[in-house]
Design a protein around this motif. Structure first.
Motif, mmCIF file in Angstrom:
data_model
loop_
_atom_site.group_PDB
_atom_site.id
_atom_site.type_symbol
_atom_site.label_atom_id
_atom_site.label_comp_id
_atom_site.label_asym_id
_atom_site.label_seq_id
_atom_site.Cartn_x
_atom_site.Cartn_y
_atom_site.Cartn_z
ATOM 1 N N PRO A 180 0.807 -1.228 0.000
ATOM 2 C CA PRO A 180 0.000 0.000 0.000
ATOM 3 C C PRO A 180 0.837 1.274 0.000
ATOM 4 O O PRO A 180 0.464 2.262 -0.638
ATOM 5 N N VAL A 181 1.973 1.268 0.672
ATOM 6 C CA VAL A 181 2.832 2.453 0.719
ATOM 7 C C VAL A 181 3.419 2.773 -0.657
ATOM 8 O O VAL A 181 3.743 3.926 -0.947
ATOM 9 N N ASP A 182 3.514 1.777 -1.531
ATOM 10 C CA ASP A 182 4.063 1.982 -2.872
ATOM 11 C C ASP A 182 3.002 2.308 -3.918
ATOM 12 O O ASP A 182 3.321 2.561 -5.080
ATOM 13 N N LEU A 183 1.733 2.309 -3.504
ATOM 14 C CA LEU A 183 0.659 2.491 -4.475
ATOM 15 C C LEU A 183 0.692 3.859 -5.146
ATOM 16 O O LEU A 183 0.707 3.947 -6.373
ATOM 17 N N TRP A 184 0.662 4.931 -4.354
ATOM 18 C CA TRP A 184 0.559 6.257 -4.980
ATOM 19 C C TRP A 184 1.763 6.605 -5.844
ATOM 20 O O TRP A 184 1.574 7.185 -6.929
ATOM 21 N N PRO A 185 2.993 6.266 -5.453
ATOM 22 C CA PRO A 185 4.096 6.499 -6.400
ATOM 23 C C PRO A 185 3.919 5.709 -7.707
ATOM 24 O O PRO A 185 4.212 6.220 -8.790
#
Length: 163
Positions: A117-122
């Protein structure tokens, strides 16, 4: 929490007024932006969106881009033509595109795209850059225009809220 999509439930054909609302949503207009120039009350537009969700068997709280995807995938609305060339997406980018189109929450999108989830927006920002889309709604619409999204979405993992 959203309710599950009814996979086997028939899709109800959209009335012209509902199709019009979906076509305006495709332009990334808010419900208030749809209501103002069309002389409809905000509550009327909101009611139309609820009707579209029900007709397409979408969960009550799914995001507007998911509703547009479902309308396009069901053939209720024709995707607009585009002069933009089809981007050469790798398998991960295609999976992310499908996850964005079919899920509403960050967790569900990340899980379906098989990324943290932490890598989703990038990753979403990179996909927007690579496709030339300005926002998620435009990305979903372009995905349909390019034939990258359709009725059958392989490798889509339903999120917990969709199950």
């Amino acid at each position: 929490m959203t309710l599950p999509m009814k996979d086997n439930a028939p899709i109800t054909p959209l009335r012209p007024a509902l199709k019009n609302v979906v076509e305006l949503l495709m332009k990334n207009l808010t419900l208030r932006e749809i209501a103002a120039p069309s002389a409809m009350a905000y509550e009327t537009v909101r009611g139309y969106v609820r009707e579209v969700r029900a007709a397409l068997n979408c969960p009550p709280r799914c995001k507007l881009h998911v509703i547009v995807h479902m309308a396009l995938a069901a053939g209720q609305i024709a995707p607009p033509t585009t002069l933009r060339p089809v981007p050469d997406l790798d398998a991960q980018q295609q999976l992310l595109l499908t996850a964005i189109a079919t899920h509403s929450t960050r967790y569900e999108m990340a899980r379906a795209a098989k990324i943290a989830p932490v890598d989703l927006w990038p990753a979403v920002d990179a996909l927007l850059r690579d496709t030339g889309a300005a926002h998620v709604m435009e990305l979903v619409v372009l995905g349909h225009s390019w034939g990258l999204l359709g009725a059958q979405e392989p490798d889509t993992v339903k999120g917990e809220a969709d199950q």
